[in-house]
Enzyme design. Structure first.
Site, PDB file in Angstrom:
ATOM      1  N   LYS A   1     -45.708  -5.350 -69.367  1.00 54.24           N
ATOM      2  CA  LYS A   1     -46.964  -6.033 -69.049  1.00 54.24           C
ATOM      3  C   LYS A   1     -46.925  -7.502 -69.457  1.00 54.24           C
ATOM      4  O   LYS A   1     -47.448  -8.355 -68.760  1.00 54.24           O
ATOM      5  CB  LYS A   1     -48.158  -5.326 -69.700  1.00 54.24           C
ATOM      6  CG  LYS A   1     -48.505  -4.036 -68.983  1.00 54.24           C
ATOM      7  CD  LYS A   1     -49.868  -3.517 -69.345  1.00 54.24           C
ATOM      8  CE  LYS A   1     -50.151  -2.262 -68.507  1.00 54.24           C
ATOM      9  NZ  LYS A   1     -51.384  -1.610 -68.887  1.00 54.24           N
ATOM     10  N   LYS A   6     -41.332   1.833 -59.542  1.00 54.55           N
ATOM     11  CA  LYS A   6     -42.414   2.808 -59.702  1.00 54.55           C
ATOM     12  C   LYS A   6     -43.630   2.395 -58.875  1.00 54.55           C
ATOM     13  O   LYS A   6     -43.926   1.204 -58.789  1.00 54.55           O
ATOM     14  CB  LYS A   6     -42.792   2.828 -61.194  1.00 54.55           C
ATOM     15  CG  LYS A   6     -43.695   3.953 -61.598  1.00 54.55           C
ATOM     16  CD  LYS A   6     -44.078   3.836 -63.056  1.00 54.55           C
ATOM     17  CE  LYS A   6     -45.052   2.703 -63.287  1.00 54.55           C
ATOM     18  NZ  LYS A   6     -45.676   2.699 -64.610  1.00 54.55           N
ATOM     19  N   LYS A  28     -50.147  -0.128 -59.621  1.00 54.28           N
ATOM     20  CA  LYS A  28     -51.227  -1.013 -59.175  1.00 54.28           C
ATOM     21  C   LYS A  28     -50.796  -2.472 -59.139  1.00 54.28           C
ATOM     22  O   LYS A  28     -51.327  -3.262 -58.382  1.00 54.28           O
ATOM     23  CB  LYS A  28     -52.404  -0.898 -60.154  1.00 54.28           C
ATOM     24  CG  LYS A  28     -53.285   0.280 -59.892  1.00 54.28           C
ATOM     25  CD  LYS A  28     -54.396   0.368 -60.916  1.00 54.28           C
ATOM     26  CE  LYS A  28     -53.936   1.117 -62.140  1.00 54.28           C
ATOM     27  NZ  LYS A  28     -54.967   1.834 -62.863  1.00 54.28           N
TER      28      LYS A  28
END
Ligand code: AMP
Ligand code: TRP
Length: 352
Positions: A114, A219, A222
């Site tokens: 992130k 993967k 979002k």
């Protein structure tokens, strides 16, 4: 007493097929198995660690709740609640913070991923204007752009789980490292203050890591909407997305993760939504090409999502009853966690 099961999903936008096949569909099946006491919650505190618009947040929370109910979570069978309505989550998070080594959190891959994304979005020019040299700027930029909540995220997740004495936690593969930390913290607390927590085990589905439609090496997430099939997509959108999904060279419909990652990913979707073994699907498509398979897969997805989408429409018309269900769940969760947090504080010596 039945073993306890806990899981949550963040209200951060639309759910995709990865969320469904890796988590939500499993929540419903586990609930309906009657083997567990189930708790499912909306992880709204976790969702504050990512950029958000406060005008949208309550809509996102209600949307997750509607998704839960539309998929089949049932307030008569499970406790369904909102994380931020239960103060003990944040209280236990603080207590666990004090036994969590800094280094453990630094190793978390989700944190690293992130912050990497944040870093990529950082304006290099802006950095340079501030006068950071390129060698030190990576670390510094991450530190500047990252909030402490993102770093502490796994400790709050551990609190979410340990507070309920959960034995099992259904999640996708990306959460396994967080669950391992949860187990470590439970062990550490127990050995320091005597047995208080259960070490929970993960429950994975057959599709613990669904890959992106446009790039089967990444993967479905979002953060890459171009590779997502969203649960709200219309039949036309589903057909187009599946038609355009990246496939591999050759033309056989065969499961082979290494050489045919694209087709293998699509086969997993087919198998999971149609409750059919991969072997049987392969057999059905012997001698047929990717085009035929994709057409059939799109139909399978449309059919599987139809009742869910219909339920969502109905529930959206009756938001008051949805809010009522959250309130009832909150009450039950408050009762249980109120007792547990007192026990925990007693163990540490904060209450006598
Ligand atoms: P999140 O939206 O990050 O709160 O994730 C909700 C649940 O979906 C978690 O249990 C994740 O592990 C799971 N999940 C997210 N992406 C995927 C994926 N691509 N494949 C399988 N499970 C996933
Ligand atoms: N971190 C989880 C995710 O991103 C959401 C979550 C928060 C969770 N607390 C939890 C999942 C506790 C299971 C148990 O998907």
């Amino acid at each position: 007493m039945k073993p306890i099961l806990v899981s949550g999903i963040q209200p951060t936008g639309k759910l995709h097929l990865g969320n469904y096949l890796g988590a939500l569909k499993n929540f419903v099946e586990l609930q309906n198995s009657n083997k567990y006491s189930s708790y499912f919650f909306i992880a709204d505190y976790h969702s504050l660690t990512e950029t958000f618009d406060q005008k949208e947040k309550s809509g996102q929370i209600l949307d997750i709740m509607i998704n839960f109910l539309a998929a089949g979570l049932d307030p008569k069978k499970s406790v369904i609640f909102l994380q931020s309505a239960i103060p003990a989550h944040a209280e236990l998070c603080w207590i666990l913070n004090t036994i969590t080594p800094f280094g453990e959190l630094r190793r978390m891959t989700q944190f690293k991923d992130k912050t990497q994304v944040i870093f990529e979005y950082l304006d290099i020019k802006h950095k340079n204007e501030r006068g950071y040299s390129d060698e030190v700027s990576d670390e510094l930029a991450i530190e500047l752009a990252t909030n402490v909540g993102l770093f502490d995220y796994p400790v709050l997740m551990a609190a979410d789980i340990l507070l309920y004495d959960a034995a099992f936690v259904p999640v996708g593969e990306d959460q396994l490292q967080h669950l391992e930390l949860t187990r470590t913290l439970a062990r550490k607390f127990n050995s320091k203050f005597s047995k208080t927590f259960i070490e929970p085990k993960p429950l994975l589905t057959e599709v613990p890591r669904l890959m992106s439609l446009d790039d089967p090496t990444k993967k479905m997430s979002k953060s890459r909407p171009q590779g997502c099939l969203f649960l709200d997509n219309s039949p036309t959108e589903i057909k187009a997305k599946i038609q355009n999904a990246t496939t591999d060279s050759g033309k056989e419909i065969k499961y082979d993760e290494t050489h045919k990652p694209g087709i293998s990913n699509l086969l997993l979707i087919y198998s999971s939504l149609n409750n059919e073994s991969i072997k049987s699907i392969e057999k059905k498509f012997i001698g047929k090409g990717y085009g035929d398979f994709k057409k059939s897969l799109a139909e399978v997805i449309i059919k599987a999502l139809e009742p869910f989408q219909k339920n969502k429409k109905e529930l959206s018309k009756n938001l008051n009853s949805v809010k009522k269900i959250i309130e009832i769940g909150n009450k039950k969760a408050l009762e249980i966690t109120g007792k547990k947090i007192i026990q925990i504080k007693e163990k540490i010596g904060l209450i006598w």
